[in-house]
Design a protein around this motif. Structure first.
Motif, PDB file in Angstrom:
ATOM      1  N   ALA A 119      -7.333  15.232  -5.366  1.00  0.00           N
ATOM      2  CA  ALA A 119      -6.786  14.079  -5.468  1.00  0.00           C
ATOM      3  C   ALA A 119      -6.004  13.890  -4.298  1.00  0.00           C
ATOM      4  CB  ALA A 119      -5.908  13.985  -6.809  1.00  0.00           C
ATOM      5  N   LEU A 120      -5.054  14.776  -3.953  1.00  0.00           N
ATOM      6  CA  LEU A 120      -4.467  14.734  -2.554  1.00  0.00           C
ATOM      7  C   LEU A 120      -5.156  14.499  -1.395  1.00  0.00           C
ATOM      8  CD1 LEU A 120      -1.641  15.372  -1.030  1.00  0.00           C
ATOM      9  CD2 LEU A 120      -2.200  17.838  -1.175  1.00  0.00           C
ATOM     10  N   THR A 121      -6.136  14.990  -1.233  1.00  0.00           N
ATOM     11  CA  THR A 121      -6.930  15.008  -0.099  1.00  0.00           C
ATOM     12  C   THR A 121      -7.772  13.530   0.134  1.00  0.00           C
ATOM     13  OG1 THR A 121      -8.805  16.118  -0.910  1.00  0.00           O
ATOM     14  CG2 THR A 121      -7.279  17.400   0.508  1.00  0.00           C
ATOM     15  N   GLY A 122      -7.985  12.896  -1.131  1.00  0.00           N
ATOM     16  CA  GLY A 122      -8.301  11.634  -1.215  1.00  0.00           C
ATOM     17  C   GLY A 122      -9.938  11.626  -1.500  1.00  0.00           C
ATOM     18  N   ILE A 123     -10.242  12.493  -2.309  1.00  0.00           N
ATOM     19  CA  ILE A 123     -11.588  12.513  -2.941  1.00  0.00           C
ATOM     20  C   ILE A 123     -12.036  11.249  -3.497  1.00  0.00           C
ATOM     21  CG2 ILE A 123     -13.331  13.679  -4.123  1.00  0.00           C
ATOM     22  CD1 ILE A 123     -12.503  15.372  -1.697  1.00  0.00           C
ATOM     23  N   PRO A 124     -13.292  10.572  -3.421  1.00  0.00           N
ATOM     24  CA  PRO A 124     -13.523   9.358  -3.772  1.00  0.00           C
ATOM     25  C   PRO A 124     -13.402   9.161  -5.271  1.00  0.00           C
ATOM     26  CG  PRO A 124     -15.138   9.697  -2.393  1.00  0.00           C
ATOM     27  CD  PRO A 124     -14.127  10.833  -2.368  1.00  0.00           C
ATOM     28  N   THR A 157      -7.864  24.763 -12.967  1.00  0.00           N
ATOM     29  CA  THR A 157      -8.341  23.503 -12.893  1.00  0.00           C
ATOM     30  C   THR A 157      -7.482  22.532 -12.462  1.00  0.00           C
ATOM     31  OG1 THR A 157      -9.273  24.146 -15.131  1.00  0.00           O
ATOM     32  CG2 THR A 157      -9.668  21.893 -14.478  1.00  0.00           C
ATOM     33  N   SER A 158      -6.342  22.553 -12.986  1.00  0.00           N
ATOM     34  CA  SER A 158      -5.344  21.611 -12.414  1.00  0.00           C
ATOM     35  C   SER A 158      -4.949  21.665 -10.997  1.00  0.00           C
ATOM     36  CB  SER A 158      -4.119  21.533 -13.385  1.00  0.00           C
ATOM     37  OG  SER A 158      -3.641  22.692 -13.671  1.00  0.00           O
ATOM     38  N   LEU A 159      -5.137  22.820 -10.455  1.00  0.00           N
ATOM     39  CA  LEU A 159      -4.668  22.820  -9.239  1.00  0.00           C
ATOM     40  C   LEU A 159      -5.720  22.471  -8.263  1.00  0.00           C
ATOM     41  CD1 LEU A 159      -2.295  24.371  -7.374  1.00  0.00           C
ATOM     42  CD2 LEU A 159      -3.909  26.236  -7.004  1.00  0.00           C
ATOM     43  N   ILE A 160      -7.010  22.563  -8.612  1.00  0.00           N
ATOM     44  CA  ILE A 160      -8.207  22.318  -7.824  1.00  0.00           C
ATOM     45  C   ILE A 160      -8.243  20.737  -8.049  1.00  0.00           C
ATOM     46  CG2 ILE A 160     -10.296  22.244  -7.489  1.00  0.00           C
ATOM     47  CD1 ILE A 160     -10.797  24.855  -8.345  1.00  0.00           C
ATOM     48  N   ILE A 161      -7.843  20.177  -8.910  1.00  0.00           N
ATOM     49  CA  ILE A 161      -8.119  18.709  -9.320  1.00  0.00           C
ATOM     50  C   ILE A 161      -6.921  18.080  -8.628  1.00  0.00           C
ATOM     51  CG2 ILE A 161      -7.613  16.627 -10.823  1.00  0.00           C
ATOM     52  CD1 ILE A 161      -9.407  18.278 -12.858  1.00  0.00           C
ATOM     53  N   LEU A 187       0.843  -1.297   0.111  1.00  0.00           N
ATOM     54  CA  LEU A 187      -0.134   0.083   0.098  1.00  0.00           C
ATOM     55  C   LEU A 187       0.844   1.340  -0.200  1.00  0.00           C
ATOM     56  CD1 LEU A 187      -3.060  -0.241   2.417  1.00  0.00           C
ATOM     57  CD2 LEU A 187      -3.130   0.189  -0.138  1.00  0.00           C
ATOM     58  N   ALA A 188       1.891   1.239   0.730  1.00  0.00           N
ATOM     59  CA  ALA A 188       2.685   2.421   0.701  1.00  0.00           C
ATOM     60  C   ALA A 188       3.402   2.557  -0.725  1.00  0.00           C
ATOM     61  CB  ALA A 188       3.990   2.260   1.814  1.00  0.00           C
ATOM     62  N   PHE A 189       3.877   1.413  -1.242  1.00  0.00           N
ATOM     63  CA  PHE A 189       4.358   1.782  -2.387  1.00  0.00           C
ATOM     64  C   PHE A 189       3.273   2.320  -3.664  1.00  0.00           C
ATOM     65  CE2 PHE A 189       7.126   1.226  -5.886  1.00  0.00           C
ATOM     66  CZ  PHE A 189       6.483   0.727  -6.876  1.00  0.00           C
ATOM     67  N   LEU A 190       1.992   1.661  -3.250  1.00  0.00           N
ATOM     68  CA  LEU A 190       0.919   2.212  -4.478  1.00  0.00           C
ATOM     69  C   LEU A 190       0.966   3.832  -4.116  1.00  0.00           C
ATOM     70  CD1 LEU A 190      -1.130   1.332  -6.164  1.00  0.00           C
ATOM     71  CD2 LEU A 190      -2.733   1.079  -4.492  1.00  0.00           C
ATOM     72  N   HIS A 191       0.929   4.147  -2.680  1.00  0.00           N
ATOM     73  CA  HIS A 191       0.903   5.567  -2.248  1.00  0.00           C
ATOM     74  C   HIS A 191       2.024   6.343  -2.930  1.00  0.00           C
ATOM     75  CE1 HIS A 191      -1.220   8.920  -0.406  1.00  0.00           C
ATOM     76  NE2 HIS A 191      -0.180   9.218   0.109  1.00  0.00           N
ATOM     77  N   ILE A 192       3.018   5.728  -3.166  1.00  0.00           N
ATOM     78  CA  ILE A 192       4.374   6.545  -3.447  1.00  0.00           C
ATOM     79  C   ILE A 192       3.941   6.927  -5.147  1.00  0.00           C
ATOM     80  CG2 ILE A 192       6.567   6.004  -4.659  1.00  0.00           C
ATOM     81  CD1 ILE A 192       7.259   4.601  -2.143  1.00  0.00           C
ATOM     82  N   CYS A 193       3.314   5.599  -5.889  1.00  0.00           N
ATOM     83  CA  CYS A 193       3.194   5.845  -7.176  1.00  0.00           C
ATOM     84  C   CYS A 193       2.052   7.072  -7.475  1.00  0.00           C
ATOM     85  CB  CYS A 193       2.810   4.584  -7.969  1.00  0.00           C
ATOM     86  SG  CYS A 193       4.056   3.537  -7.933  1.00  0.00           S
ATOM     87  N   THR A 194       1.156   6.921  -6.794  1.00  0.00           N
ATOM     88  CA  THR A 194      -0.090   7.843  -6.990  1.00  0.00           C
ATOM     89  C   THR A 194       0.305   9.332  -6.332  1.00  0.00           C
ATOM     90  OG1 THR A 194      -1.055   7.137  -5.096  1.00  0.00           O
ATOM     91  CG2 THR A 194      -1.990   6.011  -7.039  1.00  0.00           C
ATOM     92  N   HIS A 195       0.924   9.264  -5.587  1.00  0.00           N
ATOM     93  CA  HIS A 195       1.294  10.651  -5.137  1.00  0.00           C
ATOM     94  C   HIS A 195       2.199  11.475  -5.876  1.00  0.00           C
ATOM     95  CE1 HIS A 195       4.337  12.996  -2.550  1.00  0.00           C
ATOM     96  NE2 HIS A 195       3.191  13.485  -2.182  1.00  0.00           N
ATOM     97  N   GLY A 254      -5.858   9.869  -5.625  1.00  0.00           N
ATOM     98  CA  GLY A 254      -5.476   9.712  -4.284  1.00  0.00           C
ATOM     99  C   GLY A 254      -6.223   8.717  -3.331  1.00  0.00           C
ATOM    100  N   PHE A 255      -7.425   8.553  -4.120  1.00  0.00           N
ATOM    101  CA  PHE A 255      -8.338   7.807  -3.031  1.00  0.00           C
ATOM    102  C   PHE A 255      -8.245   6.217  -2.929  1.00  0.00           C
ATOM    103  CE2 PHE A 255     -12.456   6.300  -1.312  1.00  0.00           C
ATOM    104  CZ  PHE A 255     -12.735   5.291  -2.117  1.00  0.00           C
ATOM    105  N   TYR A 256      -7.425   5.840  -4.123  1.00  0.00           N
ATOM    106  CA  TYR A 256      -7.052   4.432  -4.377  1.00  0.00           C
ATOM    107  C   TYR A 256      -5.967   4.017  -3.430  1.00  0.00           C
ATOM    108  CZ  TYR A 256     -10.412   4.041  -8.101  1.00  0.00           C
ATOM    109  OH  TYR A 256     -11.191   4.077  -8.973  1.00  0.00           O
ATOM    110  N   SER A 257      -5.266   4.903  -2.847  1.00  0.00           N
ATOM    111  CA  SER A 257      -4.124   4.506  -2.161  1.00  0.00           C
ATOM    112  C   SER A 257      -4.499   5.051  -0.710  1.00  0.00           C
ATOM    113  CB  SER A 257      -2.581   5.113  -2.577  1.00  0.00           C
ATOM    114  OG  SER A 257      -2.780   6.408  -2.814  1.00  0.00           O
ATOM    115  N   LYS A 258      -4.923   6.439  -0.569  1.00  0.00           N
ATOM    116  CA  LYS A 258      -5.064   7.043   0.815  1.00  0.00           C
ATOM    117  C   LYS A 258      -5.902   6.376   1.498  1.00  0.00           C
ATOM    118  CE  LYS A 258      -4.565  11.465   2.693  1.00  0.00           C
ATOM    119  NZ  LYS A 258      -4.659  12.997   2.460  1.00  0.00           N
TER     120      LYS A 258
END
Lengths: 604, 98
Positions: free
Chosen positions: A377-382, A369-373, A322-330, A386-390
Motif C-alpha cells: 500500500a505504501l509503494t502505491g500498488i494499484p 501478511t499485514s507487513l507485506i500488504i 490531494l495532499a490531504f487525501l494522502h494524509i488520510c490514507t497514509h 496508497g494508490f488513490y492518493s500517491k
C-alpha cells in the motif's frame, strides 16, 4: 444536530482525563476505559461526517468568547469543514487501533495508566489543532502536541538516548515555532485578526513573509530537510508512540497547517516553488538515508519522512486536497507498519536490528501478511489504499507546469520507497532465522490481532472508500499519454525488482569496506553529525571570545593602559642614558642652587 | 625683612636641603616635600592677610590642592617601589643602569 454531535464526540474524549481525578485512575481497567471511550468517540463522529458527505455543508461553531484585546477578539471556535470532518474519524479510528495495540504492547509496564493518559492528552490536543478556526487555538494544539511528543518520546527516561531524542524533538520544533509566531504577528498587524475567514476574505497582497513563517513551522513540525533529524531519533519512544505521533498524526500537523492556508498559497508562486523544492529534497534525501539503516523502526521513520516530503510536494503543485487525501490514507498503512514492527520486536524479545531477524515468514503469518500488504500500500500498488492518493499525486505532478528537477527527484524517491520496503521484507521475513534459538514468538493475543486486522481492512479498502465518497474538489487530470500514466507504477516495479535482485545476489557476500556512498546514507548524510556539533561550538566559542576576550581583555585592559606602559618602558630603556643615581642628582641640584644664590646675591 | 618672614624662609630652606640630601629612604624626601609646601602655604597666607589683598586669597588654597595631588602621585610611586622591593631604599632604583 451536526454541530452538537461533533462537539459531543470531542467532549467524550476528555472524560477519562477528568475522571483521573477520581479513583478510576488507580485500577487496572483505566486503559480499557480509554480504548472504549475512543471507539465511542469514533462512532459518534462518523454521524456528522456522513451528514457532511451527504450535504457538503461546512460549519463553524463559535462557543465561548474569551477576551477582547483592543481590536482583536479571541474566542473558542471550531471550524468543521472538509479537512477537519474527514480527518477526525480517520484519526480516531487509527488511534482506537493503536490504543488496543498498546494494551498488548505495554502490558507489562507498571505505569500503563499514565501512558494511556498521555496518549489521550495527545489526541485531544491534536483534535484541537485540526478543528481550530483561529491561529491562537491552532497554536494551543500545536504546542500541546509538541509537549506530549516530548513526554512520550522520553517515556523510558532512564535511557540517555531517549532523553536526548526528546530534547532534540523539542528544540527542532521550537525553531519551527519561530516561523509560526512570525506568521501570527504578521497576520495580527496586517489583517487585524487571527481568524481564518477574515484572513482569506481580506486576501492580502504581499504574503511572502507569513507564508515563509508557516513554511518554517511546517519544516519543524513535519521534519522537512533542515529540521529533520528529530524524527528518526524519536524512535526511542515505545512503538505505539511512534505509530501514533510520528506516522499518522503529529507530523502531519505541519502539512495540515499549509493545507489550511491554501487560499493564500495558491496566489503566491514563489512560496509554491519553495515548498515544491523543499519537499522534493526531503523526500529524496530521507529515502536515500532509509536505504542503509539497520533498525526497523528507523527505516519506517524515514519512510514517514519521505511521504511527508511527498505531501509537501503536493502542496507545492497547488493540490491541497490531494495532499490531504494522502494524509488520510497514509495514516492507515503507516500505523499498521509500525504496529507490525512492534509485533516483531516484541516477539523477538526486543530485537530491533533487521540483521538479526529473518525467517519470520512462517513463524508469524499474520504479521507477515499485514507487513507485506502495508508495504504494498505504501509503494502505491494499484487499487490498494496508497494508490488513490500517491498515484494521483505523481500523475498531477507529471502533467503540471512545474519544476522538472523536483519532479525527477520525487520519481526517484518513489522508486527508492519500493527499494527499502523490499529491504524490510527481505531481511525481516525471508531467509533463514538469524535470531536466538530461544524465542517467544507469539502473536495470538486478541488485542494485537484485532487492532492490526482493523487497520489491514482500512489499508486495503479505505482508499477507494474515501475517494468514492468525498465531494469533488479539484478535478484530477483526466487525459495524459500512456507512458505518463504508468510512470509511478513503472518506477515502483523497477525499484522492487532491483532491490530483490541486489539482495539475493549479495546476501551471502561479506561486506568488505564501506564505500563512501554507503557511509553517506548510513550516517544520515552526515547532517546530524555536523549540525549538532559545529554550530553550537561556533556559537559558544564566539560568544565566549567576544564577551571575555574582546570586551574585557582587549578594550578595557590592553588598548590604553597596558599598551601605554609597555611603550613607555621600551622607549625609555631605548633612549635614556641615565644610571639612576638619584642622590647624586639631588645633590648637584642643591649645590647649583646654593652657588647661584651666592653668586647673584653677593654682588649687590 | 621681618623676623617672621625670615623664620618661614628658613623653614623652607631646611626642607629644601632635606629634600635634596637624604640617605636611603625615599619617604624622607617626600616628607620634606610636604614641609616645603607647608611653609610656602604659610608664607603666602601671611602675605595676603598682611597686605589685605583679599583677591589673592585663592592662591594658598589652590596651592594646597595641587600639593595634595602631587603628594598622592609621590606616594603611589613609593608604593610601586615598595611593592617590588619591600623597602624603599633609593639605591634599588637602578633599572635604567646599563
Amino acid at each position: 444536530m451536526f454541530s452538537s454531535l461533533m462537539l459531543v464526540s470531542l467532549l467524550v474524549l476528555t472524560l477519562p482525563i477528568m475522571s483521573s481525578i477520581f479513583n478510576t485512575y488507580k485500577n487496572s481497567t483505566f486503559p480499557h476505559h480509554v480504548k472504549n471511550t475512543i471507539s465511542y468517540a469514533f462512532i459518534t463522529s462518523l454521524i456528522p461526517t456522513m451528514m457532511f458527505i451527504h450535504s457538503g455543508q461546512e460549519t463553524i461553531i463559535s462557543n465561548w468568547h474569551w477576551m477582547i484585546m483592543q481590536t482583536l477578539k479571541l474566542s473558542l471556535s471550531f471550524k468543521l469543514d472538509y479537512f477537519s470532518m474527514m480527518f477526525v474519524p480517520v484519526a480516531l479510528f487509527v488511534t482506537w487501533s493503536i490504543m488496543e495495540f498498546s494494551l498488548w504492547y505495554m502490558h507489562s509496564d507498571p505505569y500503563i495508566t499514565r501512558f494511556f493518559k498521555y496518549l489521550l492528552t495527545f489526541l485531544i490536543t491534536m483534535m484541537i489543532l485540526v478543528t481550530a478556526n483561529n491561529l491562537f487555538q491552532l497554536f494551543i494544539g500545536w504546542e500541546g502536541v509538541g509537549i506530549m511528543s516530548f513526554l512520550l518520546i522520553g517515556w523510558w527516561y532512564g535511557r540517555t538516548d531517549a532523553n536526548t531524542a526528546a530534547l532534540q524533538a523539542i528544540l527542532y520544533n521550537r525553531i519551527g515555532d519561530i516561523g509560526f509566531i512570525m506568521a501570527m504577528a504578521w497576520f495580527l498587524f496586517n489583517t487585524n485578526t487571527w481568524d481564518f475567514q477574515q484572513i482569506f476574505m481580506l486576501d492580502p497582497n504581499l504574503t511572502n513573509l507569513p507564508l515563509l513563517g508557516l513554511l518554517l513551522a511546517a519544516t519543524g513540525k513535519s521534519a522537512q530537510f533542515g529540521l529533520h533529524p528529530w524524527l528518526p531519533s524519536a524512535m526511542e519512544g515505545p512503538t505505539p508512540v511512534s505509530a501514533l505521533l510520528h506516522s499518522s498524526t503529529m507530523v502531519v500537523a505541519g502539512v495540515f497547517l499549509l493545507i489550511r492556508f491554501h487560499p493564500l498559497m495558491e496566489n503566491n508562486k514563489t512560496i509554491q516553488s519553495l515548498t515544491l523544492c523543499l519537499g522534493a529534497i526531503t523526500t529524496l534525501f530521507t529515502a536515500i538515508c532509509a536505504l542503509t539503516q539497520n533498525d526497523i523502526k528507523k527505516i519506517i521513520a524515514f519512510s514517514t519522512s519521505s511521504q511527508l516530503g511527498l505531501m509537501i510536494v503536493t502542496i507545492g503543485i497547488n493540490q491541497p486536497y490531494l495532499a490531504f487525501l494522502h494524509i488520510c490514507t497514509h495514516a492507515f498503512f503507516k500505523a499498521m507498519l509500525f504496529m507490525c514492527s512492534g509485533s516483531i520486536i516484541h516477539s523477538l524479545y526486543d530485537e530491533q536490528d533487521i540483521r538479526k531477524m529473518g525467517g519470520l515468514f512462517n513463524a508469524m503469518p499474520f504479521t507477515t501478511t499485514s507487513l507485506i500488504i502495508g508495504s504494498l500500500a505504501l509503494t502505491g500498488i494499484p487499487f490498494l489504499t496508497g494508490f488513490y492518493s500517491k498515484d494521483l499525486i505523481i500523475e498531477t505532478a507529471n502533467t503540471s507546469y512545474t519544476n522538472a528537477w523536483a519532479l525527477l527527484m520525487t520519481l526517484i524517491a518513489t522508486s527508492l520507497t519500493a527499494v527499502y520496503s523490499t529491504r524490510i521484507i527481505f531481511f525481516a521475513l525471508l531467509g533463514q532465522p538469524r535470531f536466538l534459538p530461544l524465542t517467544s514468538i507469539n502473536e495470538n493475543n486478541p488485542f494485537l490481532i484485532n487492532s492490526i486486522k482493523r487497520l489491514l481492512i482500512g489499508s486495503i479498502f479505505a482508499g477507494s472508500f474515501i475517494s468514492n465518497n468525498i465531494y469533488p474538489t479539484t478535478v484530477p487530470e483526466m487525459t495524459m499519454p500512456t507512458y505518463m500514466k504508468l510512470t509511478a507504477l513503472a518506477v515502483t516495479i523497477l525499484g522492487f525488482t532491483l532491490a530483490l535482485e541486489l539482495s539475493l545476489m549479495t546476501h551471502n557476500l561479506k561486506l568488505e569496506h564501506s564505500t563512501s556512498v554507503f557511509k553517506f546514507s548510513n550516517l544520515l548524510g552526515y547532517y546530524p553529525t555536523i549540525m549538532h556539533r559545529l554550530p553550537p561550538l561556533a556559537n559558544l566559542s564566539m560568544s565566549q571570545k567576544s564577551a571575555s576576550l574582546l570586551l574585557d581583555s582587549i578594550w578595557l585592559e590592553n588598548i590604553l593602559p597596558k599598551s601605554i606602559s609597555q611603550f613607555q618602558m621600551k622607549t625609555s630603556i631605548l633612549i635614556s642614558t641615565q644610571k639612576g643615581q638619584i642622590k647624586l642628582y639631588f645633590l648637584s641640584f642643591l649645590i647649583t642652587l646654593t652657588l647661584s644664590m651666592l653668586l647673584f646675591n653677593l654682588h649687590e | 625683612m621681618s623676623l617672621v618672614h625670615i623664620n618661614i624662609f628658613l623653614a623652607f630652606t631646611v626642607s629644601l636641603v632635606g629634600l635634596l640630601m637624604y640617605r636611603s629612604h625615599l619617604m624622607s624626601s617626600l616628607l620634606c616635600l610636604e614641609g616645603m609646601m607647608l611653609s610656602l602655604f604659610v608664607m603666602a597666607t601671611m602675605t595676603v592677610l598682611n597686605t589685605h589683598f583679599t583677591l589673592a586669597s585663592m592662591m594658598p588654597i589652590i596651592l594646597l590642592v595641587f600639593a595634595a595631588c602631587e603628594a598622592a602621585l609621590g606616594l603611589s610611586l613609593l608604593v610601586m617601589v615598595s611593592n617590588t622591593y619591600g623597602v624603599d631604599h633609593v639605591q634599588n632604583l637602578n633599572l635604567l643602569q646599563c
